[in-house]
Design an enzyme around this catalytic site. Structure first.
Site, PDB file in Angstrom:
ATOM      1  CD  GLU A  11      34.486  23.517 -19.421  1.00 14.38           C
ATOM      2  OE1 GLU A  11      33.478  23.875 -20.029  1.00 14.38           O
ATOM      3  OE2 GLU A  11      35.205  24.329 -18.796  1.00 14.38           O
ATOM      4  CG  ASP A 205      23.299  25.149 -21.801  1.00 15.15           C
ATOM      5  OD1 ASP A 205      22.917  26.269 -22.098  1.00 15.15           O
ATOM      6  OD2 ASP A 205      24.437  24.926 -21.335  1.00 15.15           O
TER       7      ASP A 205
HETATM    8  N1  ADE Z   1      28.256  27.521 -20.403  1.00 12.58           N
HETATM    9  C1  ADE Z   1      27.494  26.469 -20.709  1.00 12.58           C
HETATM   10  N2  ADE Z   1      26.203  26.826 -20.843  1.00 12.58           N
HETATM   11  C2  ADE Z   1      26.164  28.162 -20.610  1.00 12.58           C
HETATM   12  C3  ADE Z   1      25.128  29.101 -20.580  1.00 12.58           C
HETATM   13  N3  ADE Z   1      23.865  28.749 -20.814  1.00 12.58           N
HETATM   14  N4  ADE Z   1      25.436  30.390 -20.263  1.00 12.58           N
HETATM   15  C4  ADE Z   1      26.723  30.745 -20.027  1.00 12.58           C
HETATM   16  N5  ADE Z   1      27.746  29.887 -20.028  1.00 12.58           N
HETATM   17  C5  ADE Z   1      27.467  28.601 -20.328  1.00 12.58           C
END
Ligand code: ADE
Length: 238
Positions: A11, A205
């Site tokens: 990142e 996600d």
């Molecule tokens: N960063 C990216 N996806 C995540 C998730 N599902 N839970 C916590 N941090 C995250």
């Protein structure tokens, strides 16, 4: 000098794509890249994953490395209504969803003394991010869609959320548009230091059962779009 912080090196590297690096300073395994974007100085660094690492590095960035404002950029799991993988969020406030002193009468997520549930982002930074989002050149999502940019509360805890049940519980308890593992911790550190702060996240996600696979597939592109918005916000603040 504004610091753009991220959790992961990938990142951070997405941010560095838009930065001319002048020097790198390293202290106790924390590497800070000093450079310029559009001729204006800034610093860029990766804090590491989770609330403890992010807090320690945010405090170092402010206390030792001279950050006078913090923009946090990275990926998150999108959880709100109408939120899709690849979209982004400008956080207006952050909550630690795993902070639990309810047995003493506090609300879920409330930090006793000074007694805050949410830490608000800096209003000027939020406005700058809104303006930046309106003109940002996004990298197209795999389905060709242009990402939507949401604004609102985001949630942080020391947990990669990957279950529909957990998402339903968090959304029901706190509301919020996303889950991540650093934002609210850095927000609290910045607030204690009276340093303006903003989080920008892009959803790799949607925190359900498929989240680990979705994260692997989309996190790099999502990190690049978050970095674009973070740098465009930086420009708006000049
Ligand atoms: N960063 C990216 N996806 C995540 C998730 N599902 N839970 C916590 N941090 C995250």
């Amino acid at each position: 000098m504004i610091a753009i912080l991220s959790a992961l090196a990938s990142e951070r590297d997405a941010v560095l794509e838009g930065v001319h690096v002048d020097r790198v300073v390293r202290k106790a395994a924390f590497r800070v890249f000093y450079g310029r974007h559009q001729g204006v100085e800034l610093m860029v660094a990766a804090t590491g994953i989770g609330k403890v690492s992010a807090s320690a590095r945010a405090q170092a960035a402010i206390g030792e490395f001279g950050a006078t404002g913090v923009i946090f950029s990275g990926v998150a799991g999108g959880i709100g209504e109408g939120v899709r993988a690849g979209d982004l969020v400008i956080a207006t406030e952050t909550v630690q969803h795993d902070f639990d002193c309810t047995v003493f009468g506090y609300q879920p997520g409330e930090v006793p003394r000074p007694g805050s549930l949410a830490v608000a982002s800096d209003g000027t930074y939020v406005e700058a991010a809104r303006r930046a989002a309106a003109r940002c050149a996004w990298e197209a999502l795999p389905d060709g869609r242009r990402p939507a940019v949401h604004q609102g509360r985001i949630l942080t805890g020391d947990q990669f959320v990957c279950s529909e049940e957990t998402v339903a519980r968090l959304a029901g308890t706190f509301g919020g548009l996303s889950v991540d593992m650093e934002s609210a911790a850095v927000a609290q550190v910045a607030s204690w230091n009276e340093v303006p702060f903003l989080v920008i996240r892009s959803f790799s996600d949607t925190a359900g059962g498929d989240a680990p696979a979705a994260f692997r597939g989309l996190s790099e592109l999502a990190a690049r779009n978050s970095a674009r918005l973070a740098l465009a916000t930086f420009e708006e603040l000049l």
